[in-house]
Design a protein around this motif. Structure first.
Motif, PDB file in Angstrom:
ATOM      1  N   LEU A 188       0.807  -1.214   0.000  1.00  0.00           N
ATOM      2  CA  LEU A 188       0.000   0.000   0.000  1.00  0.00           C
ATOM      3  C   LEU A 188       0.847   1.274   0.000  1.00  0.00           C
ATOM      4  O   LEU A 188       0.529   2.226  -0.718  1.00  0.00           O
ATOM      5  N   PRO A 189       1.925   1.345   0.792  1.00  0.00           N
ATOM      6  CA  PRO A 189       2.712   2.590   0.801  1.00  0.00           C
ATOM      7  C   PRO A 189       3.442   2.846  -0.517  1.00  0.00           C
ATOM      8  O   PRO A 189       3.570   3.994  -0.936  1.00  0.00           O
ATOM      9  N   LYS A 225      -6.787   2.569  -3.990  1.00  0.00           N
ATOM     10  CA  LYS A 225      -7.266   3.716  -3.213  1.00  0.00           C
ATOM     11  C   LYS A 225      -8.260   3.280  -2.144  1.00  0.00           C
ATOM     12  O   LYS A 225      -8.184   3.716  -0.981  1.00  0.00           O
ATOM     13  N   ARG A 228      -6.419   1.521   0.682  1.00  0.00           N
ATOM     14  CA  ARG A 228      -5.704   2.506   1.498  1.00  0.00           C
ATOM     15  C   ARG A 228      -6.650   3.213   2.462  1.00  0.00           C
ATOM     16  O   ARG A 228      -6.331   3.403   3.636  1.00  0.00           O
ATOM     17  N   GLN A 231      -7.715   0.917   5.307  1.00  0.00           N
ATOM     18  CA  GLN A 231      -6.639   0.787   6.279  1.00  0.00           C
ATOM     19  C   GLN A 231      -6.471   2.074   7.077  1.00  0.00           C
ATOM     20  O   GLN A 231      -6.197   2.035   8.286  1.00  0.00           O
ATOM     21  N   LEU A 249       0.814   4.976   4.958  1.00  0.00           N
ATOM     22  CA  LEU A 249       0.091   4.380   3.837  1.00  0.00           C
ATOM     23  C   LEU A 249       0.492   4.949   2.474  1.00  0.00           C
ATOM     24  O   LEU A 249      -0.072   4.556   1.453  1.00  0.00           O
TER      25      LEU A 249
END
Length: 279
Positions: A188-189, A225, A228, A231, A249
């Motif tokens: 994700l990051p 998206k 993210r 989370q 993230l």
């Protein structure tokens, strides 16, 4: 959006992740282009005013809300089409970039596509191309988003205005889609590029993007998206600050997180966190 500034402005840039695609954003008033050619295509989106140009022996007038298309190696000019001049965004893809897209679609034998006509009023395509141009100039857009939108917008343009044969319907590739979801969720990051994901599932980038959209209803970057934001909500509930969440993230900055979170949930991340923690 159609307001014109009173002075000329020019910004030229390249998108390295799209094969060094050349881009121009400009506001012209008195500038006149002498007859010239490009060895690639010219795809211009008129945002305000009007441009007049000579192409293939005819005079053309492109007004705001239209697309002006010019094929490789064709002589053309350019000047204002109204007293206020014009503002536009232009893509200059070279022929190899278009050929690569056709190869990804498994249409390599169709020859180099040529645009029919020059000025077209095509509202949804104008919007899509304008968004793509802004994404390619915007550092906050992910590589995955830029690469996917480039392919989707070019496919629609070529299908509608270059007689490109309709590619075969994207098939069902459940294992490829599941593997791609796992890869995106684990990164994700720093999400992988479209090319990297396609390689991981042994598909061409264009074919993978179409397969993924058919299976999920979303392009890969939009699915990313959502994950993210899910989370982010979990982290905020646990007490993480919006700044820490943005960093963890991979959001460009806290304001980037704020915009996307509020757009999705109707409340800012800070307010959501305070409500969840009873603060």
């Amino acid at each position: 959006m159609n307001r014109l500034s009173t002075h000329e402005q020019v910004r030229f840039s390249t998108a390295g992740d799209i094969g060094d695609l050349e881009l121009l954003s400009a506001r012209f008033i008195e500038h006149r282009f002498a007859p010239h050619v490009h060895d690639g295509y010219v795809i211009a989106v008129l945002e305000a005013g009007a441009e007049r140009y000579r192409y293939r022996g005819e005079e053309h007038l492109a007004n705001a809300g239209s697309i002006a298309l010019i094929n490789p190696d064709e002589v053309h000019t350019g000047a204002k089409g109204c007293d206020q001049g014009w503002r536009y965004r232009v893509f200059y893809p070279h022929t190899r970039q278009i050929q690569v897209l056709l190869e990804e679609l498994e249409l390599p034998g169709t020859g180099l596509p040529m645009f029919r006509g020059s000025v077209h009023r095509d509202a949804d395509l104008v919007a899509s191309l304008g968004e793509l141009h802004r994404l390619l100039e915007n550092d906050q857009a992910t590589l995955l988003q830029r690469q996917t939108h480039w392919r989707e917008a070019m496919l629609q343009l070529l299908l509608r205005h270059a007689r490109l044969p309709q590619p075969s319907r994207a098939g069902c590739e459940p294992r490829a889609v599941a593997r791609a979801k796992e890869l995106l969720a684990s990164r994700l990051p720093e999400p992988p590029s479209l090319e990297e994901m396609a390689l991981a599932v042994n598909l061409s980038p264009f074919h993978f993007a179409r397969v993924f959209r058919r299976a999920t209803g979303l392009p890969p970057h939009a699915w990313l998206k959502l994950r993210r934001l899910e989370q982010a909500r979990a982290l905020l509930k646990s007490g993480c600050t919006p700044l820490a969440v943005a960093i963890q993230l991979g959001f460009a900055d806290q304001s980037h997180l704020n915009r996307q979170f509020k757009q999705a949930y109707g409340v800012a991340p800070g307010a959501y966190r305070r409500a969840c923690l009873g603060a």
